[in-house]
Design an enzyme around this catalytic site. Sequence first.
Site, mmCIF file in Angstrom:
data_model
loop_
_atom_site.group_PDB
_atom_site.id
_atom_site.type_symbol
_atom_site.label_atom_id
_atom_site.label_comp_id
_atom_site.label_asym_id
_atom_site.label_seq_id
_atom_site.Cartn_x
_atom_site.Cartn_y
_atom_site.Cartn_z
ATOM 1 N N THR A 108 0.818 -1.216 0.000
ATOM 2 C CA THR A 108 0.000 0.000 0.000
ATOM 3 C C THR A 108 0.851 1.264 0.000
ATOM 4 O O THR A 108 0.499 2.261 -0.618
ATOM 5 C CB THR A 108 -0.919 -0.005 1.251
ATOM 6 N N THR A 184 2.577 -4.354 4.447
ATOM 7 C CA THR A 184 2.680 -4.616 5.884
ATOM 8 C C THR A 184 2.464 -6.088 6.236
ATOM 9 O O THR A 184 2.960 -6.547 7.263
ATOM 10 C CB THR A 184 1.651 -3.775 6.668
ATOM 11 N N ASP A 185 1.739 -6.805 5.379
ATOM 12 C CA ASP A 185 1.327 -8.160 5.781
ATOM 13 C C ASP A 185 2.505 -9.065 6.131
ATOM 14 O O ASP A 185 2.448 -9.828 7.087
ATOM 15 C CB ASP A 185 0.509 -8.831 4.666
ATOM 16 N N LYS A 263 3.210 -8.201 12.877
ATOM 17 C CA LYS A 263 1.949 -7.531 12.590
ATOM 18 C C LYS A 263 0.877 -8.196 13.450
ATOM 19 O O LYS A 263 0.701 -9.412 13.378
ATOM 20 C CB LYS A 263 1.597 -7.660 11.102
HETATM 21 N N1 ASP Z 1 -1.769 -6.511 1.423
HETATM 22 C C1 ASP Z 1 -0.871 -5.396 1.517
HETATM 23 C C2 ASP Z 1 0.534 -5.927 1.543
HETATM 24 O O1 ASP Z 1 0.970 -6.468 2.505
HETATM 25 C C3 ASP Z 1 -1.182 -4.585 2.713
HETATM 26 C C4 ASP Z 1 -0.292 -3.400 2.952
HETATM 27 O O2 ASP Z 1 0.513 -2.986 2.157
HETATM 28 O O3 ASP Z 1 -0.435 -2.855 4.039
HETATM 29 O O4 ASP Z 1 1.207 -5.816 0.558
#
Ligand code: ASP
Length: 462
Positions: A108, A184-185, A263
Amino acid sequence: MSANDSYRGYRGEALEVLKSHDAMVWSDVEVVTLNGKFTGIVLPRSETADPHHIVLKLRSGYNVGVAAGQITSMAVQGRREAHYKIPEKEFPVDPKKPRVKLFGTGGTIASRRDYRTGAVIPAFSPGELYGSVPELADICNLETEKLYGVFSENMAPEQWIGTAQAIGREIEKGVQGIVIGHGTDTMHHTAAILSFMVQNSPVPIVMVGSQRSSDRPSSDAALNLMHSVKTAAESDIAEVMVCMFGPTSDVYGLLHRGTRVRKMHSSYRSTFRTVGDIPLAMVSRETITPLRQDTRPRRRDRQVTVNTAFEEKVSIVYYYPNMKPDIIDSLIDNGYRGIVIAGTGLGHVNKPLYPALKRAHEKSIAVYMTVQTLWGYVQMYVYDTGRDMMELGVVPGANMLPEVAYMKLGWALGQTDDLAKVREIMMTPIAGEITDREPSNGYLIFQGGIPEVEEFISRYRK
Ligand code: ASP
């Protein structure tokens, strides 16, 4: 706009419904369905999307998928196409400021949504970043390079190795700090493997992401970016870290050690927590406040050790009651060389797995035990069952987090087949993945939470 673009991503039933109502991508529509009325903009879909839903960007900013079969009427009220371009401004170079390199891997943070329509647009060149977060230029001279553009569930050894090598090259070239934009994942997985692959760095290596895209008022993207860039440019901590939103308000960000972070919430901005310890530091737009002393200091030299060995045939088995041995058997039969078990409590699995664990041992598969509780140590001496499992070759993994043990085992097996050497590598702490003790109140200290609790803690904490 070509005919294809007018219905981008739509097929089958969904395409028919759009056409029969003279609606297309970017149409502003009011849709009546069997479940109620929705007003919003028809968004493009990806080629792999299903043919049954039309996706609308609602006025609230949320996206909703409407089942084409349930639509009773659709009125087109106008058209609002996304802006694909962020105003590019030239990033000002100031020779007195430190040089920071920002690598992009995706997620993101690497994108920005158009504020009206929700379409995802890349924001990555220094000019684009400067256009959206001009404060970055007050901190450093930023250089950017897109390494990958994937959501983080797609990160794999190829990307981990490529990122580690890119970091090594950049350090040798002389940057004062590195920032890695990442989804983040799985940011904590990548933080762990980079902690092993890139050792003895002279500069901070800071991973950053965002939970909310920058079109939303509550986005954490800009603040996380500023905090991470500040850390890379100025902090004295030359380690692999994760820099993310701290408490629920936006008072500060936290720096977490790459091997002790996880996370912990699927949607909160304050989702990253240091587990089994307290975070390394707090970072605000003005200051970086260390929370502990045992961090590796920044150096002026350009020495760094990059070792990207990785054995892919490693797995994590998350134990659940009534697990059958065929799970372990299938790993053995498929040529896996390492298994990390996330066991219950102090590190348990049921007895029916024992014969399979014995077989794994006989086939020279490295099996390590970790705990599902995340906090605390594996203790295999407390119950007889633990001792039995150790006799079957299961090695207690101290307080390594399951994902961290997985990464370390892949890295250790990438270097040697000798299980005694693997064990030595596994049990020798490299980057804080095993600690002597866990602070009992570590999960409270500065980790971010509900403001009332924070206020309460700050009142009683000296
Ligand atoms: N699904 C995304 C990822 O981990 C979520 C994010 O970027 O926060 O790439």
